[in-house]
Design an enzyme around this catalytic site. Structure first.
Site, PDB file in Angstrom:
ATOM      1  N   TYR A  11       0.826  -1.217   0.000  1.00  0.00           N
ATOM      2  CA  TYR A  11       0.000   0.000   0.000  1.00  0.00           C
ATOM      3  C   TYR A  11       0.859   1.265   0.000  1.00  0.00           C
ATOM      4  O   TYR A  11       0.389   2.331  -0.366  1.00  0.00           O
ATOM      5  CB  TYR A  11      -0.944   0.026   1.208  1.00  0.00           C
ATOM      6  CG  TYR A  11      -1.994  -1.071   1.199  1.00  0.00           C
ATOM      7  CD1 TYR A  11      -2.207  -1.855   0.083  1.00  0.00           C
ATOM      8  CD2 TYR A  11      -2.773  -1.320   2.324  1.00  0.00           C
ATOM      9  CE1 TYR A  11      -3.155  -2.860   0.078  1.00  0.00           C
ATOM     10  CE2 TYR A  11      -3.735  -2.322   2.325  1.00  0.00           C
ATOM     11  CZ  TYR A  11      -3.909  -3.099   1.202  1.00  0.00           C
ATOM     12  OH  TYR A  11      -4.851  -4.092   1.201  1.00  0.00           O
TER      13      TYR A  11
ATOM     14  N   LYS B 196       3.519 -15.423   2.073  1.00  0.00           N
ATOM     15  CA  LYS B 196       3.418 -16.145   0.793  1.00  0.00           C
ATOM     16  C   LYS B 196       4.851 -16.406   0.348  1.00  0.00           C
ATOM     17  O   LYS B 196       5.303 -15.970  -0.720  1.00  0.00           O
ATOM     18  CB  LYS B 196       2.620 -15.274  -0.201  1.00  0.00           C
ATOM     19  CG  LYS B 196       2.259 -15.956  -1.501  1.00  0.00           C
ATOM     20  CD  LYS B 196       1.177 -16.994  -1.365  1.00  0.00           C
ATOM     21  CE  LYS B 196       0.907 -17.647  -2.701  1.00  0.00           C
ATOM     22  NZ  LYS B 196       0.052 -18.837  -2.607  1.00  0.00           N
TER      23      LYS B 196
ATOM     24  N   ASP C 114      -3.010 -18.119   1.398  1.00  0.00           N
ATOM     25  CA  ASP C 114      -4.185 -18.761   0.789  1.00  0.00           C
ATOM     26  C   ASP C 114      -4.737 -19.842   1.715  1.00  0.00           C
ATOM     27  O   ASP C 114      -5.950 -19.969   1.910  1.00  0.00           O
ATOM     28  CB  ASP C 114      -3.874 -19.297  -0.614  1.00  0.00           C
ATOM     29  CG  ASP C 114      -2.497 -19.954  -0.715  1.00  0.00           C
ATOM     30  OD1 ASP C 114      -1.724 -19.892   0.265  1.00  0.00           O
ATOM     31  OD2 ASP C 114      -2.199 -20.531  -1.768  1.00  0.00           O
TER      32      ASP C 114
ATOM     33  N   ASP D 117      -5.154  -6.996   5.807  1.00  0.00           N
ATOM     34  CA  ASP D 117      -6.363  -6.281   5.406  1.00  0.00           C
ATOM     35  C   ASP D 117      -7.453  -7.291   5.049  1.00  0.00           C
ATOM     36  O   ASP D 117      -8.601  -7.226   5.517  1.00  0.00           O
ATOM     37  CB  ASP D 117      -6.016  -5.399   4.184  1.00  0.00           C
ATOM     38  CG  ASP D 117      -7.080  -4.379   3.866  1.00  0.00           C
ATOM     39  OD1 ASP D 117      -8.085  -4.312   4.600  1.00  0.00           O
ATOM     40  OD2 ASP D 117      -6.915  -3.646   2.871  1.00  0.00           O
TER      41      ASP D 117
ATOM     42  N   ASP E 220     -10.684  -8.758   7.618  1.00  0.00           N
ATOM     43  CA  ASP E 220     -12.085  -8.604   7.212  1.00  0.00           C
ATOM     44  C   ASP E 220     -12.806  -9.952   7.211  1.00  0.00           C
ATOM     45  O   ASP E 220     -13.964 -10.048   7.601  1.00  0.00           O
ATOM     46  CB  ASP E 220     -12.171  -7.966   5.819  1.00  0.00           C
ATOM     47  CG  ASP E 220     -12.316  -6.455   5.908  1.00  0.00           C
ATOM     48  OD1 ASP E 220     -11.963  -5.896   6.969  1.00  0.00           O
ATOM     49  OD2 ASP E 220     -12.779  -5.833   4.934  1.00  0.00           O
TER      50      ASP E 220
END
Ligand code: NAD
Length: 366
Positions: free
Chosen positions: A144, A195, A228, A252, A256
């Protein structure tokens, strides 16, 4: 008597409605636990665009600079959605405020009381005792914020956009320390999510986290999981996690997902802790509900104020070191909600009960 000084930024939509209730609860907690609250309110987000022409005006910055912590509502809404993305309230208020105060550590408790399991989209048998986990998300680095970040038009007329994911050792170590401190106060288990099979930043993340935990937290059980898989495991068996710990973008998304399985956005608080200490020696932090401005119910007086109240409790705990009052507020919310007083929060599927009635129920239990 101690006085706790903080900035109040209610923002847009339901922000001001739920903020009013949270402030009443803080005041009552102060009377019970012998502290005073002193706050100054300022505009942020859409209302700041309307009143000052920018989402995070200098006058608001000055109020925050003079405070020990920030109690934040939420920002945004349909009125400002047609603005260019860079000027929209969320991007133009939240990202700069995180940057301004180096709010690098987002602590988000994922809590679902056992009595409310029907509010979760997960089957009851997967969460017979509710949910109790915490997500620690790095908040000021990664994709970001990394440079270069651009959109260019190529010679053949196509457009090409670039985002850059960047992490360095010290940025990983300081958030690892927050994960350690959080886990030490809970179940002493941390699952670090990355990852590392694809991303260079994740390879570094995993190496730094492993070494940092070995050196600084041998008592904590550390595991690693690809993002994942973590997304699947969270939906399959959330309580296998104690502290879920990850970088900015993965956090993020996962936080959520955690919010949704916990039943209601109206119940979830968050703390964003800064690198700087306040004058009391505790981290300067920003405390806000996990949900947004809920434009569909704003102005109706039916928003669930619990997330804002619990955010205020987190502020007492992290930025003011007032552990007893924080725990008392959390217990009062739990008692109020589980004894049947709930708003018409969509997740609870009940007839609307007013924001005020919910606040009164919490005050009664305090
Ligand atoms: P939202 O969280 O505002 O609403 C999603 C759903 O959850 C809605 O049905 C809403 O009514 C419900 N909900 C949320 N909080 C609730 C509460 N306290 N009580 C009862 N119900 C509640 O998300 P959205 O609809 O995607 O976004 C609306 C606006 O909020 C957008 O402008 C978005 O940009 C903004 N937003 C801001 C923040 C923030 O300030 N940190 C975060 C998310 C979204």
């Amino acid at each position: 008597m101690k006085t706790f000084k903080f900035a109040v930024l209610p923002g847009d939509g339901i922000g001001p409605e739920v903020m009013e209730v949270a402030l009443a609860v803080l005041k009552a907690a102060g009377e019970k636990f012998d502290f005073a609250i002193e706050y100054e309110s300022a505009d942020i987000g859409g209302i700041a665009i309307d009143n000052h022409g920018t989402a995070f005006p200098d006058s608001t910055r000055a109020v925050c600079d003079a405070s020990e912590a920030i109690l934040f509502g939420s920002v945004g809404g349909p009125k400002w959605e047609s603005l260019p993305p860079k000027e929209q309230p969320e991007r133009a208020a939240l990202l700069p405020i995180r940057k301004a105060y180096s709010l690098y550590a987002n602590v988000r408790p994922g809590l679902l009381y056992p009595q409310l399991t029907e509010a979760s989209p997960l089957k009851k048998e997967r969460i017979p005792n509710g949910i109790d986990i915490v997500c620690i998300r790095e908040l000021t680095c990664g994709i970001y914020f990394g440079q270069p970040k651009s959109t260019t038009t190529l010679e053949n007329g196509e457009q090409r956009a670039i985002d850059t994911m960047v992490y360095q050792t010290s940025e990983i170590e300081r958030i690892a320390q927050v994960a350690i401190e959080t886990a030490m106060a809970r179940g002493r288990r941390v699952c670090s999510v990355d990852k590392a099979n694809v991303l260079e930043t994740s390879v570094l993340w995993r190496k730094v986290v492993t070494e940092y935990f070995q050196q600084n937290a041998p008592a904590i059980e550390l595991s690693h999981m690809y993002v994942d898989n973590a997304a699947m495991q969270l939906a399959r068996d959330p309580n296998q996690f104690d502290v879920l710990f990850t970088e900015n973008m993965f956090g993020d998304i996962l936080s959520d997902e955690m919010g949704v399985i916990c039943g209601s956005l109206g119940m979830l608080a968050s703390a964003s802790l800064g690198a700087e200490k306040n004058s009391l020696g505790f981290p300067f932090g920003l405390y806000e509900p996990s949900g947004g401005t809920a434009p569909d119910i704003a102005g109706k007086g039916i928003a669930n104020p619990c997330a804002q109240i619990l955010s205020a409790a987190l502020m007492l705990r992290y930025s003011f070191g007032e552990l007893e009052a924080a725990a008392a507020i959390e217990a009062a919310v739990e008692k109020a909600v589980t004894s049947g007083t709930r708003t018409g929060d969509i997740a609870f599927g009940l007839d609307p009960v007013s924001t005020k009635a919910m606040g009164d129920a919490v005050l009664d239990q305090l």
